[in-house]
Scaffold this active site. Structure first.
Site, PDB file in Angstrom:
ATOM      1  N   LYS A 172      35.680  34.965  37.073  1.00 37.44           N
ATOM      2  CA  LYS A 172      34.927  33.771  37.483  1.00 37.44           C
ATOM      3  C   LYS A 172      34.964  33.704  39.007  1.00 37.44           C
ATOM      4  O   LYS A 172      35.954  33.311  39.611  1.00 37.44           O
ATOM      5  CB  LYS A 172      35.512  32.485  36.895  1.00 37.44           C
ATOM      6  CG  LYS A 172      34.463  31.374  36.993  1.00 37.44           C
ATOM      7  CD  LYS A 172      35.000  29.978  37.090  1.00 37.44           C
ATOM      8  CE  LYS A 172      35.443  29.535  38.446  1.00 37.44           C
ATOM      9  NZ  LYS A 172      34.392  29.471  39.500  1.00 37.44           N
ATOM     10  N   GLU A 247      47.774  33.668  44.218  1.00 41.26           N
ATOM     11  CA  GLU A 247      47.679  33.898  45.672  1.00 41.26           C
ATOM     12  C   GLU A 247      47.086  32.629  46.262  1.00 41.26           C
ATOM     13  O   GLU A 247      45.896  32.362  46.080  1.00 41.26           O
ATOM     14  CB  GLU A 247      46.777  35.106  45.962  1.00 41.26           C
ATOM     15  CG  GLU A 247      47.298  36.429  45.453  1.00 41.26           C
ATOM     16  CD  GLU A 247      48.435  36.990  46.291  1.00 41.26           C
ATOM     17  OE1 GLU A 247      48.655  36.505  47.422  1.00 41.26           O
ATOM     18  OE2 GLU A 247      49.126  37.895  45.798  1.00 41.26           O
ATOM     19  N   CYS A 281      43.208  33.042  54.279  1.00 39.50           N
ATOM     20  CA  CYS A 281      44.428  32.401  53.776  1.00 39.50           C
ATOM     21  C   CYS A 281      45.610  32.615  54.714  1.00 39.50           C
ATOM     22  O   CYS A 281      46.459  31.766  54.855  1.00 39.50           O
ATOM     23  CB  CYS A 281      44.764  32.942  52.394  1.00 39.50           C
ATOM     24  SG  CYS A 281      44.900  34.737  52.362  1.00 39.50           S
ATOM     25  N   GLU A 381      46.607  23.056  55.270  1.00 37.68           N
ATOM     26  CA  GLU A 381      45.678  24.157  55.524  1.00 37.68           C
ATOM     27  C   GLU A 381      44.306  23.588  55.900  1.00 37.68           C
ATOM     28  O   GLU A 381      43.747  22.786  55.159  1.00 37.68           O
ATOM     29  CB  GLU A 381      45.567  25.003  54.262  1.00 37.68           C
ATOM     30  CG  GLU A 381      44.806  26.271  54.463  1.00 37.68           C
ATOM     31  CD  GLU A 381      44.775  27.115  53.201  1.00 37.68           C
ATOM     32  OE1 GLU A 381      44.613  26.564  52.102  1.00 37.68           O
ATOM     33  OE2 GLU A 381      44.907  28.351  53.329  1.00 37.68           O
TER      34      GLU A 381
HETATM   35  P1  NAD Z   1      39.558  26.744  45.497  1.00 36.74           P
HETATM   36  O1  NAD Z   1      40.957  26.587  45.021  1.00 36.74           O
HETATM   37  O2  NAD Z   1      38.752  25.545  45.719  1.00 36.74           O
HETATM   38  O3  NAD Z   1      38.716  27.631  44.442  1.00 36.74           O
HETATM   39  C1  NAD Z   1      39.126  28.926  44.075  1.00 36.74           C
HETATM   40  C2  NAD Z   1      38.555  29.249  42.717  1.00 36.74           C
HETATM   41  O4  NAD Z   1      39.144  28.392  41.755  1.00 36.74           O
HETATM   42  C3  NAD Z   1      37.039  29.064  42.598  1.00 36.74           C
HETATM   43  O5  NAD Z   1      36.511  30.104  41.796  1.00 36.74           O
HETATM   44  C4  NAD Z   1      36.938  27.724  41.890  1.00 36.74           C
HETATM   45  O6  NAD Z   1      35.760  27.567  41.141  1.00 36.74           O
HETATM   46  C5  NAD Z   1      38.141  27.789  40.968  1.00 36.74           C
HETATM   47  N1  NAD Z   1      38.625  26.490  40.515  1.00 36.74           N
HETATM   48  C6  NAD Z   1      38.570  25.312  41.178  1.00 36.74           C
HETATM   49  N2  NAD Z   1      39.111  24.337  40.423  1.00 36.74           N
HETATM   50  C7  NAD Z   1      39.514  24.914  39.268  1.00 36.74           C
HETATM   51  C8  NAD Z   1      40.141  24.438  38.088  1.00 36.74           C
HETATM   52  N3  NAD Z   1      40.448  23.145  37.936  1.00 36.74           N
HETATM   53  N4  NAD Z   1      40.420  25.331  37.108  1.00 36.74           N
HETATM   54  C9  NAD Z   1      40.110  26.628  37.243  1.00 36.74           C
HETATM   55  N5  NAD Z   1      39.502  27.138  38.329  1.00 36.74           N
HETATM   56  C10 NAD Z   1      39.211  26.292  39.334  1.00 36.74           C
HETATM   57  O7  NAD Z   1      39.628  27.647  46.827  1.00 36.74           O
HETATM   58  P2  NAD Z   1      38.467  28.137  47.782  1.00 36.74           P
HETATM   59  O8  NAD Z   1      38.038  27.018  48.642  1.00 36.74           O
HETATM   60  O9  NAD Z   1      37.455  28.909  47.037  1.00 36.74           O
HETATM   61  O10 NAD Z   1      39.285  29.203  48.679  1.00 36.74           O
HETATM   62  C11 NAD Z   1      40.093  28.789  49.724  1.00 36.74           C
HETATM   63  C12 NAD Z   1      41.551  28.724  49.314  1.00 36.74           C
HETATM   64  O11 NAD Z   1      41.961  29.971  48.790  1.00 36.74           O
HETATM   65  C13 NAD Z   1      42.463  28.460  50.483  1.00 36.74           C
HETATM   66  O12 NAD Z   1      43.475  27.580  50.084  1.00 36.74           O
HETATM   67  C14 NAD Z   1      43.044  29.823  50.800  1.00 36.74           C
HETATM   68  O13 NAD Z   1      44.278  29.822  51.455  1.00 36.74           O
HETATM   69  C15 NAD Z   1      43.168  30.398  49.429  1.00 36.74           C
HETATM   70  N6  NAD Z   1      43.229  31.857  49.503  1.00 36.74           N
HETATM   71  C16 NAD Z   1      44.431  32.475  49.273  1.00 36.74           C
HETATM   72  C17 NAD Z   1      44.527  33.861  49.414  1.00 36.74           C
HETATM   73  C18 NAD Z   1      45.819  34.589  49.192  1.00 36.74           C
HETATM   74  O14 NAD Z   1      45.778  35.800  49.036  1.00 36.74           O
HETATM   75  N7  NAD Z   1      46.957  33.919  49.185  1.00 36.74           N
HETATM   76  C19 NAD Z   1      43.400  34.592  49.752  1.00 36.74           C
HETATM   77  C20 NAD Z   1      42.198  33.913  49.972  1.00 36.74           C
HETATM   78  C21 NAD Z   1      42.112  32.540  49.835  1.00 36.74           C
END
Ligand code: NAD
Length: 474
Positions: A172, A247, A281, A381
């Site tokens: 997804k 992650e 991230c 963040e």
């Molecule tokens: P997000 O958490 O909003 O969304 C990530 C994914 O989760 C999307 O596909 C979203 O649709 C899904 N999602 C959202 N709510 C959900 C739920 N209730 N149940 C299941 N899935 C759900 O994050 P984003 O804005 O897309 O990305 C940014 C974040 O990702 C930042 O916090 C960043 O630090 C983190 N990130 C971490 C790493 C790492 O390797 N540690 C790498 C990249 C990004």
């Protein structure tokens, strides 16, 4: 031209969503115009996709590692052949300048598949321990949920180890930047990947992500995204004791020690922190400098920021593009305003659109000084081009500041003394530390301490995450 991705990729075929009337709009981050649409999947779509992955698991996991590695290499080649379709799309979705969208988001991403193919072929999946045969087997069906900032790369670093070990996957992608993952599905079809091995559904987190994370036939959640959503997925997965690889977010600190060359350190630190307009991230969003050099650091940073070319990410001269959505832009502006209210001082940047730009999800590259580590801008963040400049009073104080965080994803130390830098790195409670500049580890394990995650991605550590261990007493 608007691209309409109307169907999901399930069991090797393009299938209409259960509720075909609902599409999610994705907007061009530069023009704010409609760029593409994808279906809003629901629990019925998820169920179909998971059942396909479950059905494909026995035959896929029975292939040899070499056969699966062959598929990975063909997928990588197929993605690279589409670099001129995928990279501009990611640039417009996410805002990353085209060079990075080609290099990191597409080519480098596809190379991860090759890395996992090579690593898988070099690993032993069985070992003798005493009188026992220990067999490392694929965990099963993996739910791969990926984030907006590197939508293809961070999907591939899950698929690579999952597929090489024999797992099957339901992906997804983020609803804000999903297009590249449809290209991946098209490549899977082109190369004749066995049906059901990769399935792609799109949708909002609560509607599509949650049914996926709770489905009884899913064995593992592999999630990259924010800490809040990761926490929720860990709770949801606990019902059926799913393995969770998370992650999550970060608030990483770059520590400039008093013997470091200030100008070089600050240039390297800001280059890293402003990559993809701070939508990284592991961005070094806290820049911790000796107190006696704070004013000098502000002057240098002002000059560095002044040299940035903010604009259209498809222009090869651009160094800093917009960010992913209007909501993300408003959130970043809120952090800048909040920091100033809490007593931080704006060195450069701010909430207004950059000069010469009148639309798009742009944020000015921003430096905030007089920040102390208790402020929200130092603790939360931001995920935009915003650096909090924090003074330190020596190495121990710098380490204290770095560790005073719920996160522990990344960090940096700048010093002219390699031993001293390594000593400081050892005391940082974080998953990665770079000495004297950003270095992409590649095969080294990547992941977070504390609330930055669970488990490790990349390299052989990344492969281990997707394995179950069986002991057979002979
Ligand atoms: P997000 O958490 O909003 O969304 C990530 C994914 O989760 C999307 O596909 C979203 O649709 C899904 N999602 C959202 N709510 C959900 C739920 N209730 N149940 C299941 N899935 C759900 O994050 P984003 O804005 O897309 O990305 C940014 C974040 O990702 C930042 O916090 C960043 O630090 C983190 N990130 C971490 C790493 C790492 O390797 N540690 C790498 C990249 C990004």
């Amino acid at each position: 031209m608007v691209t309409n991705w109307a169907k999901f990729f399930i069991n090797g075929a393009w299938v209409a969503p259960a509720d075909s009337g609902r599409q999610i709009p994705i907007y061009n981050s530069v023009t704010e115009e409609l760029l593409e649409t994808v279906p809003a999947g629901n629990a019925n779509d998820v169920d179909r996709a998971v059942r396909a992955a479950h059905a494909a698991f026995p035959s896929w996991s029975a292939l040899s590692v070499a056969e699966r590695a062959g598929y990975l290499r063909r997928l990588a080649a197929g993605l690279r052949a589409r670099v001129e379709q995928i990279a501009p799309l990611i640039s417009l979705e996410v805002g990353m300048p085209i060079g990075g969208a080609r290099g990191y988001q597409t080519i480098r991403a596809s190379e991860f598949f090759e890395m996992f193919a090579d690593l898988g072929e070099s690993m032993e999946f069985e070992q003798r321990i005493g009188d026992s045969l220990v067999i490392h087997e694929p965990v099963g069906v993996v739910a791969a949920i990926s984030p907006s900032n590197f939508p293809l790369l961070l999907t591939l670093v899950k698929l690579g180890p999952a597929l090489i070990t024999g797992c099957t996957v339901v992906v997804k992608p983020p609803e804000t930047a999903p297009g590249s993952v449809f290209h991946l599905a098209e490549v899977a079809e082109e190369i004749g990947l066995p049906k059901g091995v990769i399935n792609v559904i799109t949708g909002y987190g609560p509607e599509a992500g949650e049914p996926l994370a709770t489905h009884p036939l899913v064995d593992m959640i592999s999630f990259t995204g924010s800490t809040g959503v990761g926490r929720r997925l860990l709770q949801l997965g606990s019902e059926t004791i799913k393995r969770a690889h998370l992650e999550l977010g970060g608030k990483s600190a770059a520590l400039v020690l008093d013997d470091a060359d200030l100008a070089t350190s600050l240039k390297q630190a800001t280059d890293q922190a402003f990559t993809n307009a701070g939508q990284v991230c592991f961005a070094w969003s806290r820049l911790v400098v000796p107190r006696s050099r704070l004013r000098a650091a502000e002057d240098i940073l002002q000059e560095i920021v002044g040299n940035h070319r903010v604009g259209d990410p498809l222009d090869t001269e651009t160094t800093l593009g917009p960010i992913v959505t209007s909501a993300a832009r408003d959130r970043v502006r809120g952090y800048i305003d909040g920091a100033v209210r809490e007593g931080a001082r704006l060195v450069t940047g701010g909430r207004s659109l950059p000069d010469g730009i009148d639309r798009g999800y742009f944020v000015r590259p921003t430096i905030l000084s007089d920040v102390h580590n208790g402020m929200r801008i130092a603790q939360e963040e931001v995920f935009g081009p915003v650096i909090a400049l924090i003074p330190h009073d020596g190495d121990a104080d710098a380490v204290r500041i770095a560790n005073d965080s719920i996160f522990g994803l990344h960090g940096a130390v700048f010093s002219s003394d390699a031993e001293r830098a390594l000593g400081v790195a050892r005391r940082m409670r974080t998953g990665q530390v770079d000495l004297n500049g950003f270095k992409l580890g590649g095969v080294a394990p990547f992941g977070g301490f504390k609330q930055s995650g669970l488990g490790r991605e990349l390299g052989s550590f990344g492969i281990q995450e997707y394995l179950e261990v069986k002991s057979v007493q002979l």
